[in-house]
Design a protein around this motif. Sequence first.
Motif, PDB file in Angstrom:
ATOM      1  N   UNK A 127       0.827  -1.203   0.000  1.00 44.61           N
ATOM      2  CA  UNK A 127       0.000   0.000   0.000  1.00 44.61           C
ATOM      3  C   UNK A 127       0.862   1.253   0.000  1.00 44.61           C
ATOM      4  N   UNK A 128       1.962   1.225   0.770  1.00 45.40           N
ATOM      5  CA  UNK A 128       2.876   2.381   0.789  1.00 45.40           C
ATOM      6  C   UNK A 128       3.504   2.586  -0.588  1.00 45.40           C
ATOM      7  N   UNK A 129       3.877   1.473  -1.257  1.00 50.47           N
ATOM      8  CA  UNK A 129       4.433   1.596  -2.604  1.00 50.47           C
ATOM      9  C   UNK A 129       3.444   2.208  -3.579  1.00 50.47           C
ATOM     10  N   UNK A 130       2.188   1.784  -3.465  1.00 49.05           N
ATOM     11  CA  UNK A 130       1.165   2.352  -4.346  1.00 49.05           C
ATOM     12  C   UNK A 130       0.968   3.839  -4.068  1.00 49.05           C
ATOM     13  N   UNK A 131       0.964   4.217  -2.781  1.00 46.18           N
ATOM     14  CA  UNK A 131       0.810   5.633  -2.436  1.00 46.18           C
ATOM     15  C   UNK A 131       1.979   6.459  -2.972  1.00 46.18           C
ATOM     16  N   UNK A 167      -3.952   5.013 -11.975  1.00 45.43           N
ATOM     17  CA  UNK A 167      -4.554   3.747 -12.405  1.00 45.43           C
ATOM     18  C   UNK A 167      -4.087   2.587 -11.529  1.00 45.43           C
ATOM     19  N   UNK A 168      -3.173   2.867 -10.620  1.00 51.39           N
ATOM     20  CA  UNK A 168      -2.605   1.802  -9.788  1.00 51.39           C
ATOM     21  C   UNK A 168      -3.496   1.541  -8.583  1.00 51.39           C
ATOM     22  N   UNK A 169      -4.019   0.314  -8.471  1.00 50.60           N
ATOM     23  CA  UNK A 169      -4.816  -0.093  -7.323  1.00 50.60           C
ATOM     24  C   UNK A 169      -4.148  -1.283  -6.642  1.00 50.60           C
ATOM     25  N   UNK A 170      -4.471  -1.487  -5.379  1.00 50.11           N
ATOM     26  CA  UNK A 170      -3.882  -2.576  -4.610  1.00 50.11           C
ATOM     27  C   UNK A 170      -4.954  -3.634  -4.351  1.00 50.11           C
ATOM     28  N   UNK A 171      -4.558  -4.906  -4.280  1.00 47.57           N
ATOM     29  CA  UNK A 171      -5.537  -5.958  -3.968  1.00 47.57           C
ATOM     30  C   UNK A 171      -6.078  -5.784  -2.553  1.00 47.57           C
ATOM     31  N   UNK A 172      -7.337  -6.063  -2.370  1.00 52.62           N
ATOM     32  CA  UNK A 172      -7.972  -5.982  -1.054  1.00 52.62           C
ATOM     33  C   UNK A 172      -8.039  -7.392  -0.483  1.00 52.62           C
ATOM     34  N   UNK A 173      -7.292  -7.624   0.611  1.00 52.40           N
ATOM     35  CA  UNK A 173      -7.241  -8.939   1.239  1.00 52.40           C
ATOM     36  C   UNK A 173      -7.740  -8.830   2.669  1.00 52.40           C
ATOM     37  N   UNK A 174      -8.778  -9.579   2.986  1.00 50.89           N
ATOM     38  CA  UNK A 174      -9.288  -9.601   4.353  1.00 50.89           C
ATOM     39  C   UNK A 174     -10.209  -8.429   4.640  1.00 50.89           C
ATOM     40  N   UNK A 175     -10.786  -8.498   5.843  1.00 53.30           N
ATOM     41  CA  UNK A 175     -11.704  -7.453   6.286  1.00 53.30           C
ATOM     42  C   UNK A 175     -11.181  -6.708   7.506  1.00 53.30           C
ATOM     43  N   UNK A 176      -9.896  -6.848   7.776  1.00 52.77           N
ATOM     44  CA  UNK A 176      -9.326  -6.156   8.917  1.00 52.77           C
ATOM     45  C   UNK A 176      -9.026  -4.712   8.552  1.00 52.77           C
ATOM     46  N   UNK A 205      -6.956  -0.601   2.367  1.00 53.27           N
ATOM     47  CA  UNK A 205      -6.715  -0.851   0.944  1.00 53.27           C
ATOM     48  C   UNK A 205      -7.943  -0.498   0.118  1.00 53.27           C
ATOM     49  N   UNK A 206      -9.135  -0.892   0.618  1.00 56.88           N
ATOM     50  CA  UNK A 206     -10.362  -0.557  -0.106  1.00 56.88           C
ATOM     51  C   UNK A 206     -10.558   0.956  -0.186  1.00 56.88           C
ATOM     52  N   UNK A 207     -10.295   1.647   0.925  1.00 50.48           N
ATOM     53  CA  UNK A 207     -10.425   3.112   0.924  1.00 50.48           C
ATOM     54  C   UNK A 207      -9.412   3.754  -0.010  1.00 50.48           C
ATOM     55  N   UNK A 208      -8.199   3.182  -0.057  1.00 55.18           N
ATOM     56  CA  UNK A 208      -7.181   3.720  -0.959  1.00 55.18           C
ATOM     57  C   UNK A 208      -7.618   3.564  -2.414  1.00 55.18           C
ATOM     58  N   UNK A 243      -9.600   5.967  -7.423  1.00 52.65           N
ATOM     59  CA  UNK A 243     -10.609   6.077  -8.483  1.00 52.65           C
ATOM     60  C   UNK A 243     -11.220   7.469  -8.524  1.00 52.65           C
ATOM     61  N   UNK A 244     -11.487   8.026  -7.346  1.00 49.09           N
ATOM     62  CA  UNK A 244     -12.061   9.372  -7.324  1.00 49.09           C
ATOM     63  C   UNK A 244     -11.064  10.415  -7.812  1.00 49.09           C
ATOM     64  N   UNK A 245      -9.801  10.238  -7.450  1.00 49.93           N
ATOM     65  CA  UNK A 245      -8.786  11.171  -7.952  1.00 49.93           C
ATOM     66  C   UNK A 245      -8.656  11.070  -9.465  1.00 49.93           C
ATOM     67  N   UNK A 246      -8.709   9.846  -9.965  1.00 50.75           N
ATOM     68  CA  UNK A 246      -8.628   9.674 -11.419  1.00 50.75           C
ATOM     69  C   UNK A 246      -9.821  10.320 -12.115  1.00 50.75           C
TER      70      UNK A 246
END
Length: 477
Positions: free
Chosen positions: A197-201, A211-220, A226-229, A234-237
Amino acid sequence: MSLRSRLALAFAVVAAVVALLVGVLSYRAASDRITDEVDRTLASVSAAVAAGETGVLATSEGDPGDGPDEGRGRGRRGDGDPLVAQAVAPNGAPSAIGGRRLALPVNATDRALATATTAGGTATTEIDLGRDAYRVRTTALGGGRGALQVAVDVDESSRVLTGTAIDIAWVSLIVLIAAAGAGWLLARRITRRLVRLAGAAEEVSVRGGLEHEVPVEGRDEVGRLSASFNTMVRRLAASREAQERLVQDAAHELRTPLTSLRTNASVLRRVAELSPEARERLLDDVQGETRELSRLVDELVELALDRRGEEPEEAVDLGAVAQRAAQRVQRRTGRAVHIDTDGSVVRGRPAALERAAGNLLENAVKFDGDGDEPIGVRVRQGTITVTDRGPGIDAADAVRVFDRFYRSDAARGLPGSGLGLAIVRDVAESHGGTVFASTPSGGGAAVGFGVGPERLLPSSESDHDEASPRSITVGDT
């Protein structure tokens, strides 16, 4: 230090502290238990010797005193504890009774017990004699009979405790290493998603890779982050795409009035050669283009700033909103506006809703021309509909009239920037609603917007004052 290293170190420190604490408590428990056992042995031997049973001092390797080594006895009792006993006279003089051939030191406490008149007082201490350590118990015999000293070699117990301490130290070290390794593996697993996530940011902040998104793993928490990122990216794009489209469209729309003004400016260089009628037409054209350019700039600023969050939401009477917008349009254009409202009250931003209603009215006035009939406004269940008697809207244009800078063939010869209805759509969408445009059966156009049904508030006629009637015509003379 990285987060992974900090987590591994934290695991290691916690495990080491726990292991050390358990080890210390275990060592203390073992030491206290051994000491209690030795003291019970000394108490039982002292009682037996005081009763004349000196046989308890006999060793398994010979009688008391056997062997030349006076500094280190070789004899052991059946239970493995080497013993030595001596009597202490009231004057402090010691005399051997049995066990190892060893003279025990007599201190001030022992002398005080030897002179005690009451039997039963005891004192216990540990002493070092040569290479051996002894635990000594002194018991007062009372009645002027002196005291009895019984000692036991505790070297074996000390060796057991020392071995226990070494074992605890090794176990603590192994636990520390194992905890550090487990902490590193666990920290690596935990921080793997954070590192990604830090790399994507960093990719977004440095290179603008929206256009770079990260996989969302788990619900923690990391999964939610990750989902918020991804949502943010997407909103920034979408925002950047909208800004680029707005800039491109604005550049295109600004080119026409600027070209006209540039042409008129070149003509003004020969103003002395023009007839009065030509000069008047030229000045009118410059003023008209300037007004259109000013309106276009204002609407571009309104769209670019997107001030949705600055105005607080409140309960808004759509009939009152339509009336205020109608009064402003009537002052500008002189056209009458007839409002028919059911008293709908919604939760929204009053200034934005009034701006949207005003844009609908100005659009209707522009297409209605110089008609004598009032412009119609109908408010029903959170929806504002404005009707005119102009040329109407083609079916092909109905779905595009709310796009930015879109102008139908019928509107190309009329003033305007093509942004008014786009602002109406933005206001409607920010209130959870939609826009619509159609051509009624009697001709003209019906254009309007509505808010989301969840924003419609309960209302009744008693909720409105007499200044907001159900039907009113603004500007009717």
